[in-house]
Design a protein around this motif. Sequence first.
Motif, PDB file in Angstrom:
ATOM      1  N   HIS A   1      35.073  -2.365  37.519  1.00 15.94           N
ATOM      2  CA  HIS A   1      34.201  -2.345  36.383  1.00 15.94           C
ATOM      3  C   HIS A   1      34.820  -1.433  35.391  1.00 15.94           C
ATOM      4  CE1 HIS A   1      30.903  -3.681  39.292  1.00 15.94           C
ATOM      5  NE2 HIS A   1      31.136  -4.760  38.454  1.00 15.94           N
ATOM      6  N   ARG A   2      35.925  -0.719  35.515  1.00 15.42           N
ATOM      7  CA  ARG A   2      36.654   0.009  34.565  1.00 15.42           C
ATOM      8  C   ARG A   2      37.877  -0.542  34.187  1.00 15.42           C
ATOM      9  NH1 ARG A   2      35.241   3.835  38.507  1.00 15.42           N
ATOM     10  NH2 ARG A   2      37.015   4.287  38.952  1.00 15.42           N
TER      11      ARG A   2
ATOM     12  N   CYS B   1      43.052   3.460  40.740  1.00 22.68           N
ATOM     13  CA  CYS B   1      41.670   3.362  41.152  1.00 22.68           C
ATOM     14  C   CYS B   1      41.034   4.732  41.351  1.00 22.68           C
ATOM     15  CB  CYS B   1      41.536   2.468  42.400  1.00 22.68           C
ATOM     16  SG  CYS B   1      42.175   0.991  42.251  1.00 22.68           S
ATOM     17  N   PRO B   2      40.841   5.581  40.371  1.00 24.53           N
ATOM     18  CA  PRO B   2      40.219   6.800  40.455  1.00 24.53           C
ATOM     19  C   PRO B   2      38.739   6.385  40.909  1.00 24.53           C
ATOM     20  CG  PRO B   2      40.629   6.572  38.204  1.00 24.53           C
ATOM     21  CD  PRO B   2      41.420   5.345  38.987  1.00 24.53           C
ATOM     22  N   ASP B   3      37.922   7.402  41.642  1.00 22.70           N
ATOM     23  CA  ASP B   3      36.793   7.147  42.171  1.00 22.70           C
ATOM     24  C   ASP B   3      36.297   8.393  42.621  1.00 22.70           C
ATOM     25  OD1 ASP B   3      34.564   5.241  42.646  1.00 22.70           O
ATOM     26  OD2 ASP B   3      36.108   3.820  43.940  1.00 22.70           O
TER      27      ASP B   3
ATOM     28  N   ARG C   1      39.156   9.894  32.027  1.00 19.27           N
ATOM     29  CA  ARG C   1      37.751  10.571  31.277  1.00 19.27           C
ATOM     30  C   ARG C   1      36.669   9.208  31.773  1.00 19.27           C
ATOM     31  NH1 ARG C   1      36.331  13.566  27.054  1.00 19.27           N
ATOM     32  NH2 ARG C   1      34.634  12.885  25.820  1.00 19.27           N
ATOM     33  N   GLU C   2      37.064   8.139  31.487  1.00 21.59           N
ATOM     34  CA  GLU C   2      36.137   6.959  31.820  1.00 21.59           C
ATOM     35  C   GLU C   2      35.433   6.987  32.989  1.00 21.59           C
ATOM     36  OE1 GLU C   2      35.617   2.176  31.519  1.00 21.59           O
ATOM     37  OE2 GLU C   2      37.266   3.079  31.307  1.00 21.59           O
TER      38      GLU C   2
ATOM     39  N   ALA D   1      30.330   7.986  35.546  1.00 26.52           N
ATOM     40  CA  ALA D   1      29.569   8.306  36.878  1.00 26.52           C
ATOM     41  C   ALA D   1      28.355   9.407  36.507  1.00 26.52           C
ATOM     42  CB  ALA D   1      30.722   9.144  37.670  1.00 26.52           C
ATOM     43  N   LYS D   2      28.320   9.776  35.206  1.00 27.65           N
ATOM     44  CA  LYS D   2      27.560  11.126  34.887  1.00 27.65           C
ATOM     45  C   LYS D   2      26.082  10.680  35.098  1.00 27.65           C
ATOM     46  CE  LYS D   2      26.128  13.593  30.649  1.00 27.65           C
ATOM     47  NZ  LYS D   2      26.221  13.693  29.358  1.00 27.65           N
ATOM     48  N   ALA D   3      25.527   9.448  34.969  1.00 28.17           N
ATOM     49  CA  ALA D   3      24.271   9.114  35.294  1.00 28.17           C
ATOM     50  C   ALA D   3      24.163   9.176  36.675  1.00 28.17           C
ATOM     51  CB  ALA D   3      24.107   7.786  34.773  1.00 28.17           C
TER      52      ALA D   3
END
Length: 79
Positions: free
Chosen positions: A14-15, A23-25, A66-67, A72-74
């Motif tokens: 989705h990013r 694939c950062p996660d 950054r994205e 993930a902030k929420a």
Amino acid sequence: MSQIIRRIGVPPSHRGSTGGGNCPDIFELADGNFAVIGTDATDSLDPDLPSDASRADYERIVVITRETLIRAKADIPDA
């Protein structure tokens, strides 16, 4: 080691990730800690750590986009 219980944020697809190499996660673990998949930047960033920061030999400095963190902030608990 603790178990992964959920993803924090949206899946890499989705990013804009279409392959396995970008694939950062972020994951929440059963013990309340978080696990991060990112690019190992220990060698390049270690010399730049502030004087009041340090890492153990078994720790790595990992970079995520950054994205990844913003999306993930929420899902990150306040407490």
